[in-house]
Design a protein around this motif. Structure first.
Motif, PDB file in Angstrom:
ATOM      1  N   LEU A 139      32.387  25.988  26.971  1.00 55.78           N
ATOM      2  CA  LEU A 139      33.214  26.047  28.181  1.00 55.78           C
ATOM      3  C   LEU A 139      33.928  24.708  28.288  1.00 55.78           C
ATOM      4  O   LEU A 139      33.322  23.661  28.048  1.00 55.78           O
ATOM      5  CB  LEU A 139      32.364  26.284  29.429  1.00 55.78           C
ATOM      6  CG  LEU A 139      31.789  27.690  29.631  1.00 55.78           C
ATOM      7  CD1 LEU A 139      31.221  27.825  31.023  1.00 55.78           C
ATOM      8  CD2 LEU A 139      32.817  28.778  29.366  1.00 55.78           C
ATOM      9  N   THR A 140      35.204  24.751  28.653  1.00 55.36           N
ATOM     10  CA  THR A 140      35.965  23.500  28.725  1.00 55.36           C
ATOM     11  C   THR A 140      36.104  23.038  30.174  1.00 55.36           C
ATOM     12  O   THR A 140      35.965  23.829  31.093  1.00 55.36           O
ATOM     13  CB  THR A 140      37.358  23.701  28.101  1.00 55.36           C
ATOM     14  OG1 THR A 140      37.921  24.888  28.632  1.00 55.36           O
ATOM     15  CG2 THR A 140      37.252  23.810  26.599  1.00 55.36           C
ATOM     16  N   GLY A 141      36.397  21.707  30.312  1.00 54.67           N
ATOM     17  CA  GLY A 141      36.553  21.107  31.634  1.00 54.67           C
ATOM     18  C   GLY A 141      35.211  20.709  32.211  1.00 54.67           C
ATOM     19  O   GLY A 141      34.198  20.926  31.543  1.00 54.67           O
ATOM     20  N   PRO A 142      35.093  20.122  33.384  1.00 56.62           N
ATOM     21  CA  PRO A 142      36.242  19.691  34.185  1.00 56.62           C
ATOM     22  C   PRO A 142      36.876  18.432  33.575  1.00 56.62           C
ATOM     23  O   PRO A 142      36.182  17.644  32.939  1.00 56.62           O
ATOM     24  CB  PRO A 142      35.607  19.374  35.539  1.00 56.62           C
ATOM     25  CG  PRO A 142      34.183  19.031  35.240  1.00 56.62           C
ATOM     26  CD  PRO A 142      33.814  19.770  33.989  1.00 56.62           C
ATOM     27  N   GLY A 143      38.144  18.288  33.790  1.00 56.54           N
ATOM     28  CA  GLY A 143      38.852  17.142  33.236  1.00 56.54           C
ATOM     29  C   GLY A 143      39.366  17.464  31.844  1.00 56.54           C
ATOM     30  O   GLY A 143      38.899  18.407  31.218  1.00 56.54           O
ATOM     31  N   PRO A 144      40.328  16.652  31.378  1.00 58.80           N
ATOM     32  CA  PRO A 144      40.921  16.930  30.079  1.00 58.80           C
ATOM     33  C   PRO A 144      39.943  16.656  28.934  1.00 58.80           C
ATOM     34  O   PRO A 144      39.166  15.714  28.994  1.00 58.80           O
ATOM     35  CB  PRO A 144      42.119  15.966  30.032  1.00 58.80           C
ATOM     36  CG  PRO A 144      41.786  14.886  31.001  1.00 58.80           C
ATOM     37  CD  PRO A 144      40.888  15.462  32.036  1.00 58.80           C
ATOM     38  N   ARG A 145      39.947  17.471  27.955  1.00 58.26           N
ATOM     39  CA  ARG A 145      39.168  17.329  26.722  1.00 58.26           C
ATOM     40  C   ARG A 145      37.665  17.221  26.956  1.00 58.26           C
ATOM     41  O   ARG A 145      36.948  16.629  26.150  1.00 58.26           O
ATOM     42  CB  ARG A 145      39.680  16.152  25.892  1.00 58.26           C
ATOM     43  CG  ARG A 145      41.157  16.309  25.500  1.00 58.26           C
ATOM     44  CD  ARG A 145      41.609  15.266  24.524  1.00 58.26           C
ATOM     45  NE  ARG A 145      41.300  15.634  23.154  1.00 58.26           N
ATOM     46  CZ  ARG A 145      42.030  16.476  22.411  1.00 58.26           C
ATOM     47  NH1 ARG A 145      43.101  17.037  22.932  1.00 58.26           N
ATOM     48  NH2 ARG A 145      41.695  16.767  21.179  1.00 58.26           N
ATOM     49  N   ALA A 146      37.193  17.775  28.068  1.00 55.49           N
ATOM     50  CA  ALA A 146      35.742  17.833  28.293  1.00 55.49           C
ATOM     51  C   ALA A 146      35.291  19.242  27.923  1.00 55.49           C
ATOM     52  O   ALA A 146      36.007  20.206  28.157  1.00 55.49           O
ATOM     53  CB  ALA A 146      35.416  17.532  29.747  1.00 55.49           C
ATOM     54  N   TYR A 147      34.135  19.349  27.325  1.00 55.83           N
ATOM     55  CA  TYR A 147      33.617  20.662  26.989  1.00 55.83           C
ATOM     56  C   TYR A 147      32.098  20.626  26.996  1.00 55.83           C
ATOM     57  O   TYR A 147      31.496  19.541  26.957  1.00 55.83           O
ATOM     58  CB  TYR A 147      34.136  21.122  25.620  1.00 55.83           C
ATOM     59  CG  TYR A 147      33.548  20.353  24.452  1.00 55.83           C
ATOM     60  CD1 TYR A 147      32.403  20.812  23.807  1.00 55.83           C
ATOM     61  CD2 TYR A 147      34.131  19.168  24.014  1.00 55.83           C
ATOM     62  CE1 TYR A 147      31.852  20.105  22.750  1.00 55.83           C
ATOM     63  CE2 TYR A 147      33.581  18.460  22.965  1.00 55.83           C
ATOM     64  CZ  TYR A 147      32.450  18.915  22.325  1.00 55.83           C
ATOM     65  OH  TYR A 147      31.905  18.212  21.297  1.00 55.83           O
ATOM     66  N   ALA A 149      42.876  22.888  18.575  1.00 56.52           N
ATOM     67  CA  ALA A 149      43.876  23.964  18.586  1.00 56.52           C
ATOM     68  C   ALA A 149      43.968  24.572  19.983  1.00 56.52           C
ATOM     69  O   ALA A 149      45.057  24.859  20.488  1.00 56.52           O
ATOM     70  CB  ALA A 149      43.496  25.033  17.568  1.00 56.52           C
ATOM     71  N   TYR A 150      42.813  24.742  20.616  1.00 56.67           N
ATOM     72  CA  TYR A 150      42.755  25.326  21.965  1.00 56.67           C
ATOM     73  C   TYR A 150      43.517  24.440  22.951  1.00 56.67           C
ATOM     74  O   TYR A 150      44.368  24.909  23.709  1.00 56.67           O
ATOM     75  CB  TYR A 150      41.284  25.464  22.351  1.00 56.67           C
ATOM     76  CG  TYR A 150      40.994  25.865  23.772  1.00 56.67           C
ATOM     77  CD1 TYR A 150      40.963  27.207  24.151  1.00 56.67           C
ATOM     78  CD2 TYR A 150      40.702  24.908  24.738  1.00 56.67           C
ATOM     79  CE1 TYR A 150      40.664  27.578  25.453  1.00 56.67           C
ATOM     80  CE2 TYR A 150      40.404  25.268  26.041  1.00 56.67           C
ATOM     81  CZ  TYR A 150      40.374  26.601  26.400  1.00 56.67           C
ATOM     82  OH  TYR A 150      40.074  26.964  27.681  1.00 56.67           O
ATOM     83  N   TRP A 151      43.225  23.131  22.925  1.00 53.77           N
ATOM     84  CA  TRP A 151      43.892  22.227  23.872  1.00 53.77           C
ATOM     85  C   TRP A 151      45.352  22.014  23.512  1.00 53.77           C
ATOM     86  O   TRP A 151      46.187  21.802  24.375  1.00 53.77           O
ATOM     87  CB  TRP A 151      43.153  20.878  23.919  1.00 53.77           C
ATOM     88  CG  TRP A 151      41.931  20.926  24.765  1.00 53.77           C
ATOM     89  CD1 TRP A 151      41.808  21.496  26.001  1.00 53.77           C
ATOM     90  CD2 TRP A 151      40.635  20.420  24.447  1.00 53.77           C
ATOM     91  NE1 TRP A 151      40.526  21.365  26.476  1.00 53.77           N
ATOM     92  CE2 TRP A 151      39.773  20.692  25.547  1.00 53.77           C
ATOM     93  CE3 TRP A 151      40.097  19.737  23.356  1.00 53.77           C
ATOM     94  CZ2 TRP A 151      38.433  20.332  25.582  1.00 53.77           C
ATOM     95  CZ3 TRP A 151      38.758  19.366  23.388  1.00 53.77           C
ATOM     96  CH2 TRP A 151      37.935  19.668  24.488  1.00 53.77           C
ATOM     97  N   GLY A 152      45.652  22.077  22.226  1.00 49.00           N
ATOM     98  CA  GLY A 152      47.025  21.861  21.776  1.00 49.00           C
ATOM     99  C   GLY A 152      47.921  23.059  22.017  1.00 49.00           C
ATOM    100  O   GLY A 152      49.111  23.009  21.733  1.00 49.00           O
TER     101      GLY A 152
END
Ligand SMILES: Nc1ncnc2c1ncn2[C@@H]1O[C@H](COP(=O)(O)OP(=O)(O)OP(=O)(O)O)[C@@H](O)[C@H]1O
Ligand SMILES: [Mg+2]
Length: 387
Positions: A51-59, A89-92
């Motif tokens: 699961l991603t977040g909270p915040g950028p590039r956190a998982y 790839a997901y964030w990009g």
């Protein structure tokens, strides 16, 4: 296995997955529970969900199944730190909808650094988890020596990912509703504390000041003030105890009637109970009756001037009825709404929110009867059916 058999197996697996997702109310057990079923449906050994977040590039790794030892070392540390190509790839924005096949950076590193057995897993398929335009993270699946995932496998993976995404959205909504309910409960408590305890403390303070001034001048008057202080302190103690007791969720565990009897006893009331009918009622109905009953008993304690109270509980196929009756001083029921109390209004609102109502019958000198009636869902709708 022929094509028909394979198709049946696939449909059955999809059904189990949908059921698991549909029943869940908490994120982590839901994802951990559904992952093995997804893998079984696809015929793969290994999978994990970020699961991603909270915040950028956190998982965060929220579920995994069949990870090779190389990725499990150090309490699965390789799965919770550093970047990887699938997340990049997901964030990009390069992982929009379709599931792709990619080499796994974590496994690559594990091999190079000789972290342990990788079970010949080197590649995985990746699919984003989303609901509409909201993205939650991604699901990866892998299998020993598998470097290529067929269009059919990817299509199946996508359909499962869509279901999981929708379920995550639903559970998050449910959590938000629970948080909201908790907030409302806190506000109610703050109000109750303000109404009962802080007002009493204010009066106690004034009485104590008065008593101090009187102690030499008029010892008898001072003694009376002290008596009042004692009585008020005693009352506040009881109010405080009942507030604390209301907070305890285990109140209802032994059933509504036991809970109300004990609650009444704590208020110093003798509760006579009569029960007719039986069976289970939906939890929401039981909780509403618990709150309504508590407030009715509070009112007997505070206003009726008696310490005997009758509680009747009746249950049939269509409805449940709770009656709280006292033979106390009574009041003019019609005027009660104007008295500034929230109790009677709150009782009525609770019952009405479940399609029921509360009626109050009272007469000066003739006692008071509060009756809550809540309809039960029809037995055919799966509601509480009397045995
Ligand atoms: N069992 C009862 N016997 C006598 N009077 C009652 C009884 N129940 C309620 N009343 C009267 O009805 C009024 C309204 O009750 P209600 O519960 O709404 O408010 P409250 O108890 O005064 O305040 P709260 O908001 O803390 O409940 C009371 O102030 C009281 O005068
Ligand atoms: Mg009240």
């Amino acid at each position: 296995m022929d094509a028909n058999e394979a198709r049946t197996r696939e449909l059955l697996a999809l059904k189990t997955i949908a059921e698991t997702l549909n029943e869940a109310t908490d994120l982590e057990p839901m994802l951990q529970g559904v992952l093995p079923k997804v893998l079984e449906a696809l015929g793969f050994t290994t999978g994990w969900i970020f699961l991603t977040g909270p915040g950028p590039r956190a998982y965060r790794l929220i579920a995994d199944h069949g990870l090779p030892p190389a990725l499990c070392r150090d309490a699965k540390r390789p799965m919770s730190r550093g970047g990887c190509w699938c997340l990049d790839a997901y964030w990009g924005g390069g992982l929009e909808r379709a599931a792709n096949t990619m080499e796994c950076k974590r496994l690559d590193e594990a091999r190079r650094r000789q972290w342990g057995e990788t079970h010949q897993i080197s590649h995985h398929a990746t699919v984003p988890l989303a609901s509409g335009s909201v993205r939650f993270g991604l699901l990866n699946v892998a299998h020993p020596e598998k470097r290529h995932f067929s269009p059919q496998e990817l299509a199946l993976l996508e359909s499962v990912a869509l279901q999981i995404g929708t379920a995550i959205a639903r559970v998050r909504l449910l959590q938000a509703q629970r948080d909201q309910a908790r907030l409302e409960e806190r506000n109610r408590l703050a109000r109750d504390l303000h109404d009962s305890i802080s007002q009493s403390l204010f009066s106690l303070n004034l009485l104590a000041q008065g008593a101090r001034k009187l102690i030499h001048r008029d010892p008898e008057e001072a003694a009376r003030a002290l008596e009042e202080i004692q009585a008020l302190a005693q009352e506040s103690l009881q109010a405080m105890r009942s507030l604390i007791w209301q907070l305890r969720p285990e109140g209802l565990e032994q059933g509504l009637i036991t809970a109300l009897t004990q609650y009444g006893a704590r208020l110093g009331l003798t509760v006579e109970v009569a029960v007719t009918g039986g069976g289970a009622v939906p939890q929401a109905v039981e909780e509403a009756l618990w709150r309504i009953g508590q407030e009715a008993l509070n009112n007997v304690r505070r206003h009726a001037g008696v310490d005997q109270v009758q509680v009747e509980y009746g249950l049939d196929r269509e409805m449940v009825t709770l009656t709280v009756r006292d033979r106390g001083v009574g009041f003019q029921a019609r005027a009660a709404g104007a008295s500034g109390g929230f109790g009677l209004i709150g009782m009525r609102e609770r019952a009405q929110s479940l399609g029921g109502d509360v009626t109050v019958r009272s007469r000066r000198g003739g006692g008071t009867e509060v009756r809550a009636i809540i309809p039960l869902p029809a037995a055919s709708e799966g509601g509480g059916e009397a045995p």
